[in-house]
Structures are given as C-alpha cells and as structure tokens.
Write a protein that holds these residues in place. Structure first.
Motif, short mmCIF file in Angstrom:
data_model
loop_
_atom_site.label_atom_id
_atom_site.label_comp_id
_atom_site.label_asym_id
_atom_site.label_seq_id
_atom_site.Cartn_x
_atom_site.Cartn_y
_atom_site.Cartn_z
N VAL A 1 -12.41 19.80 -75.95
CA VAL A 1 -11.83 18.54 -76.41
C VAL A 1 -12.26 18.32 -77.86
CG1 VAL A 1 -11.81 16.04 -76.07
CG2 VAL A 1 -11.72 17.58 -74.09
N LEU A 2 -11.35 17.79 -78.66
CA LEU A 2 -11.56 17.59 -80.10
C LEU A 2 -11.47 16.10 -80.39
CD1 LEU A 2 -9.02 20.38 -81.04
CD2 LEU A 2 -11.51 20.66 -80.97
N ALA A 3 -12.55 15.51 -80.93
CA ALA A 3 -12.60 14.06 -81.04
C ALA A 3 -13.15 13.61 -82.38
CB ALA A 3 -13.47 13.49 -79.91
N THR A 4 -12.69 12.45 -82.83
CA THR A 4 -13.21 11.84 -84.05
C THR A 4 -14.10 10.67 -83.68
OG1 THR A 4 -11.31 10.34 -84.28
CG2 THR A 4 -11.17 12.49 -85.38
N GLY A 5 -15.22 10.55 -84.40
CA GLY A 5 -16.13 9.47 -84.05
C GLY A 5 -16.78 8.80 -85.27
N VAL A 6 -16.12 7.89 -85.94
CA VAL A 6 -14.77 7.39 -85.74
C VAL A 6 -14.03 7.37 -87.08
CG1 VAL A 6 -15.31 5.93 -83.73
CG2 VAL A 6 -15.49 4.96 -86.03
N LEU A 7 -12.69 7.24 -86.99
CA LEU A 7 -11.86 7.07 -88.18
C LEU A 7 -11.80 5.59 -88.51
CD1 LEU A 7 -8.95 9.41 -87.05
CD2 LEU A 7 -10.75 9.98 -88.69
N PRO A 8 -12.33 5.16 -89.66
CA PRO A 8 -12.34 3.74 -90.00
C PRO A 8 -10.96 3.29 -90.51
CG PRO A 8 -13.41 4.98 -91.73
CD PRO A 8 -13.03 5.97 -90.67
N ILE A 9 -10.41 2.27 -89.88
CA ILE A 9 -9.04 1.88 -90.20
C ILE A 9 -8.94 1.16 -91.53
CG2 ILE A 9 -8.38 1.80 -87.78
CD1 ILE A 9 -8.44 -1.32 -88.09
N ASP A 10 -10.07 0.78 -92.14
CA ASP A 10 -9.97 0.15 -93.45
C ASP A 10 -9.62 1.17 -94.54
OD1 ASP A 10 -12.53 1.31 -93.08
OD2 ASP A 10 -13.36 0.11 -94.71
N ARG A 11 -9.87 2.45 -94.30
CA ARG A 11 -9.51 3.46 -95.29
C ARG A 11 -8.64 4.57 -94.73
NH1 ARG A 11 -12.89 7.87 -94.86
NH2 ARG A 11 -14.88 7.57 -93.79
N ARG A 12 -8.36 4.54 -93.42
CA ARG A 12 -7.46 5.52 -92.81
C ARG A 12 -6.46 4.76 -91.95
NH1 ARG A 12 -9.63 11.46 -91.99
NH2 ARG A 12 -7.42 11.63 -92.47
N THR A 13 -5.25 4.60 -92.46
CA THR A 13 -4.22 3.84 -91.77
C THR A 13 -3.65 4.67 -90.61
OG1 THR A 13 -2.42 4.70 -93.12
CG2 THR A 13 -3.59 2.75 -93.95
N PRO A 14 -2.96 4.02 -89.67
CA PRO A 14 -2.30 4.79 -88.62
C PRO A 14 -1.34 5.85 -89.16
CG PRO A 14 -2.45 2.50 -87.95
CD PRO A 14 -2.95 2.57 -89.38
N ASP A 15 -0.59 5.53 -90.22
CA ASP A 15 0.31 6.53 -90.80
C ASP A 15 -0.46 7.75 -91.29
OD1 ASP A 15 2.54 5.00 -90.33
OD2 ASP A 15 2.70 4.22 -92.37
N ASP A 16 -1.58 7.52 -91.95
CA ASP A 16 -2.42 8.61 -92.44
C ASP A 16 -2.96 9.44 -91.28
OD1 ASP A 16 -4.31 10.18 -93.98
OD2 ASP A 16 -5.84 8.74 -93.38
N ILE A 17 -3.44 8.78 -90.24
CA ILE A 17 -4.01 9.48 -89.10
C ILE A 17 -2.94 10.29 -88.37
CG2 ILE A 17 -5.14 9.18 -86.86
CD1 ILE A 17 -6.48 6.64 -88.08
N VAL A 18 -1.77 9.72 -88.20
CA VAL A 18 -0.66 10.45 -87.55
C VAL A 18 -0.32 11.70 -88.34
CG1 VAL A 18 1.79 10.36 -86.98
CG2 VAL A 18 0.30 8.43 -86.38
N SER A 19 -0.22 11.57 -89.65
CA SER A 19 0.13 12.71 -90.50
C SER A 19 -0.96 13.78 -90.45
CB SER A 19 0.34 12.24 -91.93
OG SER A 19 0.59 13.33 -92.79
N ALA A 20 -2.22 13.36 -90.58
CA ALA A 20 -3.32 14.31 -90.66
C ALA A 20 -3.61 15.01 -89.34
CB ALA A 20 -4.58 13.60 -91.15
N SER A 21 -3.22 14.38 -88.22
CA SER A 21 -3.49 14.97 -86.91
C SER A 21 -2.30 15.72 -86.33
CB SER A 21 -3.92 13.87 -85.93
OG SER A 21 -2.88 12.94 -85.72
N ALA A 22 -1.24 15.82 -87.10
CA ALA A 22 0.01 16.37 -86.56
C ALA A 22 -0.14 17.80 -86.05
CB ALA A 22 1.11 16.31 -87.63
N GLY A 23 -1.00 18.61 -86.66
CA GLY A 23 -1.13 20.00 -86.23
C GLY A 23 -2.13 20.22 -85.12
N LEU A 24 -2.79 19.18 -84.66
CA LEU A 24 -3.82 19.32 -83.63
C LEU A 24 -3.20 19.23 -82.24
CD1 LEU A 24 -6.55 17.07 -85.25
CD2 LEU A 24 -6.65 19.55 -84.96
N PRO A 25 -3.78 19.94 -81.26
CA PRO A 25 -3.23 19.90 -79.90
C PRO A 25 -3.45 18.54 -79.25
CG PRO A 25 -5.27 21.16 -79.95
CD PRO A 25 -4.94 20.84 -81.37
N ALA A 26 -2.37 17.80 -79.03
CA ALA A 26 -2.49 16.42 -78.54
C ALA A 26 -3.17 16.36 -77.18
CB ALA A 26 -1.11 15.77 -78.46
N ASP A 27 -3.02 17.40 -76.37
CA ASP A 27 -3.61 17.37 -75.04
C ASP A 27 -5.14 17.52 -75.07
OD1 ASP A 27 -3.31 20.01 -75.93
OD2 ASP A 27 -3.31 20.80 -73.89
#
Length: 256
Positions: free
Chosen positions: A58-84
C-alpha cells in the motif's frame, strides 16, 4: 486486535531511497509505505518510484497539506499511481480559519475523483470527527497507546468502518536516539502540538519508541490500539542502509 504494521519516511529521502525501502518493506511483509509530504519535496513522486518497485505494498501520503496542495494538484500528481493501492492522507497544513470545512471538502473531492482511499490527519476532536464522517479514516500522531485506543474507539463510534492509522516515531538504532529526541522536542514546541499534549495530559517523550528491549513490547502495545501502526523511521543520518536495517530490526522484533 493486532494492527497492520507499516513504515513511514520523509519525502526528502527521495525517490531512489523510497523505491529501495518500499521493496524491502514488501519483502518483509509490511503493510504500507507512508511518505511525509514536506516543502520542496513531493510525497507522490516518491510513491511513484515505490509503486514501480513493488506489487502489493500500500502506498500512502502522511499528509498532503491542503493549504499548499489543492485537490486539482493532488489528482494530477497521483494520476499514474495504482488507485487500488493508494491512500491519500490529507491535512489542514497552516490553515487557521476554515480548516475543518476545507479538509472535509478536499476529502470529498478526492474520494470522488481518484478512486483512492482518503484519510485525514487529525489532532483535535473536531477534525477527528470530520475525518470519520467525510473520509475513509484517520491518521493520528504523537499519542500513547492508551490515548490512541480511546480516540480510535470514538472515531468508530461515529463511523464503524473508519480505519484508524497512527504514526509512531521510532528509532531502532542507539545512534539514532539523539535524532529522535530532537524530533520529539521540535514537535513539542509547535503550538498546535503543545496544546494537544497539554489537552491530553501526555508527554511527547512517552509517544515514541526507542531501541532496546522495549521495542517488541512497545510495538505490540501500539498494534493493540489502532488498525494500522506506521513506524516513522528515525535514523542517524538517513541512509538507505540505515533504513534497510530499520526494516530488518522491526521484522525481527515482531517475529519474536
């Protein structure tokens, strides 16, 4: 209850170390690799390297702070990672107003748009409640086993299927004790953490694991308190070899 056992590293360690640690963690039977997202370093980039080096971890982030990483940024940056295999841990970062609402909105957006599980890094009761209600779980930190068990029980009282993970700063090498003590003092000095320690009436030094004979029992006590224990690896100088020895030592301690 015996919690899953995982390892945590900092994004500053870099993709190459992340890949080596991930492969070793998977071989040792650990559950997940959690990567702290820190300014100037990208946890998702490190997880990308870890994903290529593993099949089941399992691959996890601990944690992505939303004040400098927006949902759009996180979606884009995580696109190549296995969602499962992906867990997106998010937190409020330096937000001082609207933190609970901001994290709730981000958790909802990321669950809808990524297919990954989302957990919320939480200190206080309002954020813990928000995480239990709006995400797949909580990531707790700097707690004794007893307090962690109490907070996990409250979260499951809100949403029974809430997954509760806990970061525990851990040193397995006597040479790393000074670094562990510096890390502990640094967090104890942050106002939000200092207030939380005071509110819970615990000492930061009682929330870590040190090397020596206490290691197996301390790991076991934490594993009885939550669903997943993330041993945040504290090493003397941050080398690959130190991290690999950390994994070997933990595996030996757990094996008996």
């Amino acid at each position: 209850m015996t919690a899953a056992l995982s390892i945590g590293i900092a994004a500053a360690a870099g993709p190459e170390l992340g890949a080596r640690v991930a492969a070793a963690a998977e071989a040792a039977g650990l559950h997940a690799l959690w990567v702290n997202d820190t300014p100037g370093h990208d946890a998702l980039e490190v997880l990308g390297a870890a994903a290529r080096a593993t099949e089941r971890l399992v691959l996890a982030t601990g944690v992505l702070p939303i004040d400098r990483r927006t949902p759009d940024d996180i979606v884009s940056a995580s696109a190549g990672l296995p969602a499962d295999r992906l867990v997106l841990g998010i937190g409020s970062g330096q937000l001082r107003t609207g933190a609970v609402g901001g994290v709730t909105d981000a958790a909802t957006a990321l669950r809808d748009r990524t297919g990954a599980r989302v957990v919320v890094g939480a200190l206080g009761p309002r954020m813990r409640r928000a995480g239990a209600e709006a995400s797949d779980g909580l990531l707790l930190s700097w707690l004794t086993p007893g307090v962690a068990a109490e907070q996990a029980a409250r979260a499951r009282g809100i949403t029974p299927e809430t997954h509760v993970a806990l970061y525990v700063r851990t040193a397995v090498d006597p040479a790393a004790v000074a670094v562990l003590e510096q890390e502990t003092a640094r967090y104890a000095g942050y106002p939000a953490y200092a207030a939380n320690f005071a509110r819970l009436d615990i000492d930061a030094a009682d929330t870590v694991i040190r090397p020596g004979g206490e290691l197996p029992d301390r790991i076991a006590a934490y594993r009885d308190s939550v669903d997943e224990v993330v041993l945040r690896a504290i090493t003397a100088s941050g080398t690959v070899d130190e991290h690999l020895r950390f994994i070997d030592t933990v595996a030996e301690a757990v094996a008996g």
